[in-house]
Enzyme design. Structure first.
Site, mmCIF file in Angstrom:
data_model
loop_
_atom_site.group_PDB
_atom_site.id
_atom_site.type_symbol
_atom_site.label_atom_id
_atom_site.label_comp_id
_atom_site.label_asym_id
_atom_site.label_seq_id
_atom_site.Cartn_x
_atom_site.Cartn_y
_atom_site.Cartn_z
ATOM 1 N N LEU A 73 0.853 -1.178 0.000
ATOM 2 C CA LEU A 73 0.000 0.000 0.000
ATOM 3 C C LEU A 73 0.892 1.232 0.000
ATOM 4 O O LEU A 73 1.940 1.254 0.650
ATOM 5 C CB LEU A 73 -0.900 0.038 1.242
ATOM 6 C CG LEU A 73 -1.999 -1.018 1.369
ATOM 7 C CD1 LEU A 73 -2.739 -0.835 2.685
ATOM 8 C CD2 LEU A 73 -2.977 -0.936 0.203
ATOM 9 N N ASP A 74 0.471 2.271 -0.729
ATOM 10 C CA ASP A 74 1.186 3.539 -0.650
ATOM 11 C C ASP A 74 1.274 3.991 0.807
ATOM 12 O O ASP A 74 0.379 3.691 1.615
ATOM 13 C CB ASP A 74 0.446 4.623 -1.441
ATOM 14 C CG ASP A 74 0.506 4.410 -2.942
ATOM 15 O OD1 ASP A 74 1.333 3.590 -3.388
ATOM 16 O OD2 ASP A 74 -0.266 5.064 -3.651
ATOM 17 N N MET A 75 2.302 4.740 1.121
ATOM 18 C CA MET A 75 2.506 5.202 2.494
ATOM 19 C C MET A 75 1.292 5.982 3.003
ATOM 20 O O MET A 75 0.883 5.831 4.156
ATOM 21 C CB MET A 75 3.763 6.059 2.595
ATOM 22 C CG MET A 75 4.084 6.507 4.010
ATOM 23 S SD MET A 75 5.677 7.355 4.155
ATOM 24 C CE MET A 75 5.266 8.920 3.361
ATOM 25 N N LEU A 76 0.690 6.822 2.166
ATOM 26 C CA LEU A 76 -0.416 7.673 2.603
ATOM 27 C C LEU A 76 -1.748 6.942 2.653
ATOM 28 O O LEU A 76 -2.719 7.455 3.208
ATOM 29 C CB LEU A 76 -0.535 8.890 1.682
ATOM 30 C CG LEU A 76 0.663 9.836 1.646
ATOM 31 C CD1 LEU A 76 0.373 11.021 0.735
ATOM 32 C CD2 LEU A 76 1.025 10.315 3.048
ATOM 33 N N THR A 77 -1.814 5.744 2.074
ATOM 34 C CA THR A 77 -3.052 4.956 2.040
ATOM 35 C C THR A 77 -3.147 4.086 3.276
ATOM 36 O O THR A 77 -2.187 3.418 3.661
ATOM 37 C CB THR A 77 -3.097 4.073 0.777
ATOM 38 O OG1 THR A 77 -2.949 4.889 -0.381
ATOM 39 C CG2 THR A 77 -4.415 3.314 0.703
#
Length: 302
Positions: free
Chosen positions: A129-133
């Site tokens: 997962l993307d860091m911000l997700t």
């Protein structure tokens, strides 16, 4: 290391030769070879030739002693993950927004470091997962299930659904498919962009709720898994995700309104479907939506 798996051939399936059942289970060809040579698969306690049928209700025992993995070791973080689901082979956690999935050199504060703390050993990465997700992240507890999960991702058995809240919802159809290739942005190494030279990327979407302020809550299903795929695809329609510092020009410091809320797959070495959803309270404040979440976040079926 030796791995032993036991399962029962479902009673609602037709008889199939041993080799066909192993292929149906997505067991790699190399492992099928070892199982045949070493006779490390038994049906009701007895080795059965690979051209002989397995019958509904038969007990299947599989022993794998040729499993190797070159995956790196993850040091412990000292923090525990937020566990949503666990069995003998799988761990599904709720990854925090702002946390990386896996570490670079000398990092110890990622989701996989937390999983290493809980498991007492390094987990095996399956997807990211993307860091911000935030939301559901699946990791494997042993290397024997990793090739099967990777194959499920490739042939679209492993499904990942997301919820996002977007700006400029009037530009968005009630449902649709975004089929646009994604490449690196040459002007900003942090970003990705739509480009004919990019990698094939497909995202399906459905609007679940439209708000009076021209925002909307959207369900998204990934057919491919490119970096920043959902964020780039939605921005390409003029409907960027709220709280996106890279792709939303109206970013005002909010958290990214994107949650990985559902994972569905076939459990490795079984014929059992597993569906795991993020608990309702994890998404209702972020997206102002409660009706999509189920009362029972984990379901299994044959």
């Amino acid at each position: 290391m030796v791995y032993h798996f036991t399962l029962f051939y479902p009673k609602n399936l037709e008889p199939l030769p041993v080799n066909d059942v192993l292929r149906k289970l997505l067991i790699p060809r190399k492992w099928r070879h070892y199982l045949r040579i070493e006779q490390n698969i038994t049906i009701n306690g007895t080795y059965r030739y690979f051209n002989q049928n397995i019958l509904p209700g038969d007990k299947i025992d599989i022993i794998l002693d040729q499993v190797d993995s070159a995956q790196q070791k993850y040091p412990v973080s000292g923090k525990l993950p937020d566990i949503i689901y666990e069995d003998d082979n799988l761990l599904i956690i709720n990854k925090k927004k702002g946390q990386k999935t896996h570490p670079n050199l000398n990092e110890t504060d990622t989701a996989l470091n937390d999983c290493a703390t809980y498991l007492g050993q390094s987990p095996y990465i399956v997807h990211r997962l993307d860091m911000l997700t935030g939301g559901l992240l699946l990791v494997a507890k042993n290397p024997a299930v990793v090739p099967i999960l990777n194959r499920e991702l490739t042939i679209k058995i492993f499904h990942r659904d997301y919820l996002a809240k977007v700006d400029h919802a009037d530009k968005l159809n009630d449902q649709g498919t975004i089929n646009q290739p994604i490449d690196d942005d040459p002007e900003d190494q942090r970003k990705r962009m739509i480009s004919p030279s990019g990698l094939h990327a497909v995202t399906h979407y459905q609007v679940l709720k439209r708000n009076d302020d021209n925002t909307a809550v959207v369900k998204l299903t990934l057919e491919t898994g490119r970096t920043h795929q959902i964020r780039v695809h939605l921005a390409s329609l003029g409907t960027p995700i709220i709280g996106d510092p890279l792709y939303n020009p109206n970013f005002a410091g909010e958290d990214l309104a994107l949650d990985a809320y559902e994972i569905s797959l076939i459990k490795p070495f079984s014929f059992e479907k597993l569906t795991v959803k993020l608990p309702e309270e994890e998404i209702k404040d972020d997206l102002e939506l409660t009706s999509i979440a189920c009362d029972a976040p984990v379901t299994t079926s044959f």
